[in-house]
Enzyme design. Sequence first.
Site, PDB file in Angstrom:
ATOM      1  N   LYS A  92       0.958  -1.271   0.077  1.00 24.92           N
ATOM      2  CA  LYS A  92       0.046   0.119  -0.157  1.00 24.92           C
ATOM      3  C   LYS A  92       0.826   1.215  -0.105  1.00 24.92           C
ATOM      4  CE  LYS A  92      -3.925  -2.585   2.307  1.00 24.92           C
ATOM      5  NZ  LYS A  92      -3.206  -3.722   2.780  1.00 24.92           N
TER       6      LYS A  92
HETATM    7  P1  5BU Z   1      -8.476 -11.788   5.770  1.00 24.19           P
HETATM    8  O1  5BU Z   1      -7.930 -12.706   6.843  1.00 24.19           O
HETATM    9  O2  5BU Z   1      -9.136 -12.884   4.530  1.00 24.19           O
HETATM   10  O3  5BU Z   1      -9.646 -10.907   6.500  1.00 24.19           O
HETATM   11  O4  5BU Z   1      -7.258 -11.255   5.182  1.00 24.19           O
HETATM   12  C1  5BU Z   1      -7.218 -10.088   4.111  1.00 24.19           C
HETATM   13  C2  5BU Z   1      -6.019  -9.754   3.670  1.00 24.19           C
HETATM   14  O5  5BU Z   1      -6.266  -8.538   2.673  1.00 24.19           O
HETATM   15  C3  5BU Z   1      -5.179  -8.957   4.590  1.00 24.19           C
HETATM   16  O6  5BU Z   1      -3.698  -9.281   4.446  1.00 24.19           O
HETATM   17  C4  5BU Z   1      -5.320  -7.574   4.398  1.00 24.19           C
HETATM   18  O7  5BU Z   1      -4.028  -6.646   4.576  1.00 24.19           O
HETATM   19  C5  5BU Z   1      -5.790  -7.425   2.909  1.00 24.19           C
HETATM   20  N1  5BU Z   1      -6.685  -6.381   2.780  1.00 24.19           N
HETATM   21  C6  5BU Z   1      -8.111  -6.421   3.064  1.00 24.19           C
HETATM   22  O8  5BU Z   1      -8.254  -6.914   3.758  1.00 24.19           O
HETATM   23  N2  5BU Z   1      -8.797  -5.301   2.683  1.00 24.19           N
HETATM   24  C7  5BU Z   1      -8.514  -4.329   1.915  1.00 24.19           C
HETATM   25  O9  5BU Z   1      -9.337  -3.486   1.424  1.00 24.19           O
HETATM   26  C8  5BU Z   1      -7.090  -4.470   1.280  1.00 24.19           C
HETATM   27  C9  5BU Z   1      -6.263  -5.416   1.600  1.00 24.19           C
HETATM   28 BR1  5BU Z   1      -6.436  -3.138   0.117  1.00 24.19          BR
END
Ligand code: 5BU
Length: 264
Positions: free
Chosen positions: A93
């Site tokens: 990011k």
């Molecule tokens: P989760 O465990 O499926 O919730 O992980 C989501 C990943 O995606 C996590 O590594 C965040 O940094 C990433 N992410 C997110 O969740 N939402 C966003 O809008 C963005 C990145 Br951009």
Amino acid sequence: MQAEEAWGERWVFNTLPMARTYMEVACRKQSLVCLAADRSTMDGLNELIDQVGPSIAALKTHVDLVDDWTAESWKAFCAKAAAADLLIFEDRKFADIGGISRKQMAGVYDIRSWSDLVTAHLISGPDIVDGLQAGWHDVGREGGVLLLAQMSSRGNLLEPEYTDKVVAKGKDHAGVFGFIGNGSRPEELALLRAKVGEGKLIWTPGVNLAVGDGEMGQRYGDPTEAIMAGSDCIIVGSGIHKADDPASQAQAYARASWDAFVSR
Ligand code: 5BU
């Protein structure tokens, strides 16, 4: 299935080499899944590749959250990912001005030397994309930038007018691989796809087979609905890496994503 035939207009209009590489990997693996490998140890990360490598197309990292990171262990981890036919996507990011973003691709983590994809906010203007591309070119590599057009977390400030501006500036930029969309809200995603058109890829975090609210403001939508609404890759983290059996969960996400893609 051949990538060209499977991806149709996306293949024709997106000529960035890394975008084509992703489309090919997804077809070889029959999976539109990117694993958000949010584990804090190198052992935990390596274990994930062993368990789920065959079911995913890309691995999303946060290099700065690993407790026992060393340059050597990271190099070995990246080699393991390459051997498993995975793209490596550092979700850094970036948000600074172009020249500093270029320098931030180097530094201790040297992201330019191992990442295939990175995320960036467009808040500082479109030169950030040129800066990041220059970072890869400084070491003779190719990569792709995913611009944050939407986010999955509640209360985020990426309002529709901001999304429109990001899409307008990013859509025709050759260094842009695609956009991050909100996987938790298919209706928002469909609007994003309409604005983006058929060329650029849309990757979506906020996806889980268990739809609903996650930890600390995260929101989750259904993988099939995300793909049907125009996502080209579902980014799944805890749905896989926190599962009792990550391998079988990864297979379930791969199947859901591929079936939805084929029917779309
Ligand atoms: P989760 O465990 O499926 O919730 O992980 C989501 C990943 O995606 C996590 O590594 C965040 O940094 C990433 N992410 C997110 O969740 N939402 C966003 O809008 C963005 C990145 Br951009």
